[in-house]
Write a protein that holds these residues in place. Sequence first.
Motif, short mmCIF file in Angstrom:
data_model
loop_
_atom_site.label_atom_id
_atom_site.label_comp_id
_atom_site.label_asym_id
_atom_site.label_seq_id
_atom_site.Cartn_x
_atom_site.Cartn_y
_atom_site.Cartn_z
N GLY A 187 -4.65 36.95 -17.50
CA GLY A 187 -5.75 36.86 -18.45
C GLY A 187 -5.33 36.44 -19.85
N ARG A 188 -4.06 36.09 -20.03
CA ARG A 188 -3.56 35.73 -21.37
C ARG A 188 -2.82 34.40 -21.32
N GLU A 189 -3.34 33.45 -20.56
CA GLU A 189 -2.66 32.17 -20.38
C GLU A 189 -2.50 31.41 -21.69
N ALA A 190 -3.54 31.38 -22.52
CA ALA A 190 -3.45 30.65 -23.79
C ALA A 190 -2.39 31.28 -24.70
N GLU A 191 -2.33 32.61 -24.70
CA GLU A 191 -1.33 33.29 -25.51
C GLU A 191 0.08 32.97 -25.02
N LEU A 192 0.26 32.93 -23.71
CA LEU A 192 1.56 32.60 -23.14
C LEU A 192 1.96 31.16 -23.49
N ALA A 193 1.01 30.25 -23.40
CA ALA A 193 1.30 28.85 -23.70
C ALA A 193 1.76 28.66 -25.14
N ALA A 194 1.29 29.53 -26.04
CA ALA A 194 1.65 29.42 -27.45
C ALA A 194 2.92 30.20 -27.80
N ASP A 195 3.48 30.92 -26.84
CA ASP A 195 4.62 31.81 -27.10
C ASP A 195 5.89 31.21 -26.50
N SER A 196 6.62 30.44 -27.30
CA SER A 196 7.83 29.79 -26.79
C SER A 196 8.91 30.81 -26.42
N GLN A 197 8.95 31.94 -27.12
CA GLN A 197 9.94 32.95 -26.80
C GLN A 197 9.69 33.54 -25.42
N ALA A 198 8.43 33.73 -25.07
CA ALA A 198 8.11 34.27 -23.75
C ALA A 198 8.58 33.32 -22.65
N ARG A 199 8.45 32.02 -22.89
CA ARG A 199 8.90 31.06 -21.90
C ARG A 199 10.42 31.03 -21.81
N ARG A 200 11.10 31.23 -22.93
CA ARG A 200 12.56 31.35 -22.88
C ARG A 200 12.97 32.63 -22.14
N ASP A 201 12.21 33.70 -22.36
CA ASP A 201 12.48 34.95 -21.67
C ASP A 201 12.39 34.77 -20.15
N TYR A 202 11.44 33.97 -19.72
CA TYR A 202 11.28 33.71 -18.29
C TYR A 202 12.57 33.10 -17.73
N GLN A 203 13.11 32.10 -18.41
CA GLN A 203 14.33 31.46 -17.93
C GLN A 203 15.50 32.45 -17.92
N VAL A 204 15.56 33.31 -18.91
CA VAL A 204 16.61 34.33 -18.94
C VAL A 204 16.46 35.29 -17.77
N ASP A 205 15.23 35.70 -17.50
CA ASP A 205 14.98 36.61 -16.39
C ASP A 205 15.35 35.97 -15.05
N VAL A 206 15.06 34.68 -14.90
CA VAL A 206 15.45 33.97 -13.68
C VAL A 206 16.97 33.96 -13.56
N ALA A 207 17.66 33.62 -14.64
CA ALA A 207 19.13 33.55 -14.62
C ALA A 207 19.75 34.89 -14.28
N ARG A 208 19.14 35.97 -14.75
CA ARG A 208 19.65 37.32 -14.47
C ARG A 208 19.31 37.80 -13.06
N GLY A 209 18.39 37.11 -12.42
CA GLY A 209 17.93 37.57 -11.12
C GLY A 209 16.85 38.63 -11.19
N ASP A 210 16.26 38.81 -12.38
CA ASP A 210 15.21 39.81 -12.55
C ASP A 210 13.89 39.36 -11.95
N VAL A 211 13.69 38.05 -11.86
CA VAL A 211 12.51 37.50 -11.20
C VAL A 211 12.98 36.43 -10.23
N PRO A 212 12.19 36.09 -9.20
CA PRO A 212 12.61 35.08 -8.22
C PRO A 212 12.87 33.74 -8.89
N PRO A 213 13.79 32.93 -8.35
CA PRO A 213 14.08 31.63 -8.94
C PRO A 213 12.88 30.68 -8.90
N LEU A 214 12.02 30.86 -7.92
CA LEU A 214 10.79 30.08 -7.82
C LEU A 214 9.65 31.02 -7.42
N PRO A 215 8.43 30.74 -7.86
CA PRO A 215 7.29 31.52 -7.34
C PRO A 215 7.19 31.35 -5.83
#
Length: 324
Positions: free
Chosen positions: A259-287
């Motif tokens: 429900g917060r897609e527009a907020e996510l799109a405007a949050d570059s740090q959140a998108r960097r966090d996603y890549q960090v989480d993928v690298a750490r194995g905290d989230v799947p490498p692909l949906p």
Amino acid sequence: MMSAMALSTAFTKLFGVRHPIALAPMGGSAGGALAAAVSRGGGLGLLGGGYGDRDWLARELPIVAGGGRPWGVGFLSWAAGVSAVEQALEYGPGAVMLSFGDPGPFVERIRAAGAAVIVQVTDLEEARTAVDLGADVIVAQGGEGGGHGARHGRATLPFVPVVVDLAAPVPVLAAGGIADGRGVAAALALGAAGALIGTRFQATAEALVDPSIAEAIVRGRGEDTERSGVLDIARGARWQTTKYTARSLGHPYLDRWRGREAELAADSQARRDYQVDVARGDVPPLPVWAGEGVDLIDDLPPAADLVAALAAQADNALARAGRC
């Protein structure tokens, strides 16, 4: 392996295949081995050309092209360049499928190469465009399907017959939530000439998916799936999420940003966090893209055997319906 009588339709006659079943050209996961296996089983294997990665195509195209059976390749219209389509055409596919975006720039090149043009549509405007362009086959995709589709798409059951009526006599394939032979039979009953199947074929021996993804699909349930643009935004994919979203199994970022897609799109740090989480194995490498029919998937068979089993189940379902 189950056996089935050939279910002859306009689709099977057009491509010279035994069964009215096509592999959805899922980007990356529908590689050469999977497409070749589906074709070997009597369906139409469609290689998942996706964004048109030239190196990936160079590796996978010879595998399916060397199978000696009818085959094709699919691309994202908005992402793949003409050069990628031309690269695929050099291998002599029987069909090229175009999805999501304007197929117009590719149609004449495909037709000139002697391949059939398959266009996937998610609404009636896209269906009319496909008819006007002279598509040889139209895929009517309902919103139950896994992976990408229309944000405000219609369900497969009511959408397919409307497209069938609009496109006649062009053959239509039904897509979206079809994961067993009963779904194939239902597609035929709706007037479609066959079914395009994705998620079920991701859970096969030949699919180019990480074992964790195949396992998640086998364990998944339809109520666990969700259509959203969150994961495309988080991972920086270039999808037009105002029009196209994707159905996947649950994911931590869906819970965090629902429900917060527009907020996510405007949050570059959140998108960097996603890549960090993928690298750490905290989230799947692909949906884990998966359709609502995922409940019907409980094994990882060879794809050729699966095609035969789906066809046999469809044949039995139609025979039972005929006795009612």
